[in-house]
Design a protein around this motif. Structure first.
Motif, short mmCIF file in Angstrom:
data_model
loop_
_atom_site.label_atom_id
_atom_site.label_comp_id
_atom_site.label_asym_id
_atom_site.label_seq_id
_atom_site.Cartn_x
_atom_site.Cartn_y
_atom_site.Cartn_z
N PRO A 105 2.93 103.52 -46.32
CA PRO A 105 1.95 104.54 -45.95
C PRO A 105 2.65 105.77 -45.38
CG PRO A 105 1.98 102.79 -44.32
CD PRO A 105 2.89 102.36 -45.43
N HIS A 106 2.10 106.93 -45.61
CA HIS A 106 2.63 108.18 -45.09
C HIS A 106 1.50 108.96 -44.44
CE1 HIS A 106 6.56 107.87 -47.02
NE2 HIS A 106 5.94 107.44 -48.09
N SER A 107 1.85 109.73 -43.44
CA SER A 107 0.84 110.61 -42.86
C SER A 107 0.63 111.80 -43.80
CB SER A 107 1.28 111.08 -41.47
OG SER A 107 2.48 111.81 -41.57
N ILE A 108 -0.49 112.49 -43.62
CA ILE A 108 -0.79 113.63 -44.47
C ILE A 108 0.08 114.81 -44.04
CG2 ILE A 108 -2.61 115.23 -45.18
CD1 ILE A 108 -4.62 112.98 -44.65
N TRP A 113 -3.08 119.90 -44.77
CA TRP A 113 -4.08 120.30 -43.78
C TRP A 113 -4.34 121.80 -43.83
CZ3 TRP A 113 -7.26 116.94 -42.17
CH2 TRP A 113 -6.87 115.63 -41.94
N ILE A 114 -3.29 122.59 -44.00
CA ILE A 114 -3.44 124.05 -44.09
C ILE A 114 -4.30 124.42 -45.30
CG2 ILE A 114 -2.17 126.20 -44.50
CD1 ILE A 114 0.09 124.96 -42.77
N LEU A 115 -4.05 123.78 -46.45
CA LEU A 115 -4.86 124.05 -47.64
C LEU A 115 -6.32 123.67 -47.43
CD1 LEU A 115 -2.59 122.92 -50.62
CD2 LEU A 115 -3.36 125.22 -50.07
N PHE A 120 -11.91 125.43 -46.64
CA PHE A 120 -13.18 125.40 -45.93
C PHE A 120 -13.48 126.73 -45.24
CE2 PHE A 120 -12.87 120.75 -46.34
CZ PHE A 120 -14.13 120.52 -46.86
N GLY A 121 -12.45 127.40 -44.76
CA GLY A 121 -12.65 128.73 -44.18
C GLY A 121 -13.16 129.71 -45.23
N TRP A 122 -12.57 129.70 -46.42
CA TRP A 122 -13.02 130.57 -47.51
C TRP A 122 -14.45 130.22 -47.90
CZ3 TRP A 122 -14.42 128.98 -52.43
CH2 TRP A 122 -14.70 130.02 -53.34
N ALA A 123 -14.76 128.90 -47.98
CA ALA A 123 -16.11 128.47 -48.36
C ALA A 123 -17.15 128.94 -47.34
CB ALA A 123 -16.15 126.95 -48.51
N LEU A 124 -16.82 128.83 -46.04
CA LEU A 124 -17.76 129.30 -45.01
C LEU A 124 -17.95 130.80 -45.08
CD1 LEU A 124 -16.79 127.11 -41.93
CD2 LEU A 124 -18.94 127.08 -43.21
N TYR A 125 -16.87 131.56 -45.29
CA TYR A 125 -16.96 133.01 -45.44
C TYR A 125 -17.86 133.35 -46.62
CZ TYR A 125 -15.62 137.75 -46.71
OH TYR A 125 -15.65 139.06 -47.06
#
Length: 135
Positions: A105-108, A113-115, A120-125
């Motif tokens: 297993p690996h962490s993300i 996370w930045i993408l 989601f920031g673009w979608a909310l805008y």
């Protein structure tokens, strides 16, 4: 006069050969009898005229469980408390495939996370602009 050489096979710095053959030869090296780590295969050929030839072949044995670590890299300079994720898993039986425990297993990664946050920031805008223009 015989043209075949005698071949002596040594592992690391052993003085006693693990095998002795007349050339040509097919040989199977059983690495399960060696400890994991760096080794050297030394092949000494002695011709019928008494002249010797030597060939050194460095190799690494990794028969034991594979060890994966996340949270620190080799030769890292660190301080404080380090959260580490360590996994060790065996190759198991090579005749059957077992999915349980066969992957580490690996962490993300942070770039994922930045993408996600950017999307989601673009979608909310876009949503706010759509609602604002509808009114």
């Amino acid at each position: 006069m015989e043209s075949n050489s005698t071949i002596f096979i040594f592992i690391d710095d052993e003085t006693k050969p693990i095998a002795e053959f007349k050339s040509p030869v097919n040989f199977e090296l059983d690495t399960t009898k060696l400890v994991d780590g760096a080794h050297t295969l030394k092949i000494v050929s002695k011709g019928s005229d008494g002249v010797e030839g030597i060939r050194l072949v460095p190799f690494e044995v990794r028969n034991g469980p594979a060890i994966s670590i996340e949270g620190i890299r080799e030769n890292a300079v660190v301080d404080g408390i380090l959260p580490l994720m360590i996994n060790a898993y065996s190759k198991g039986n090579s005749k059957e495939f077992n999915i349980i425990g066969s992957e580490t297993p690996h962490s993300i990664p942070s770039w994922v996370w930045i993408l996600i946050i950017g999307f989601f920031g673009w979608a909310l805008y876009y949503l706010f602009m759509y609602i604002h223009l509808k009114q």
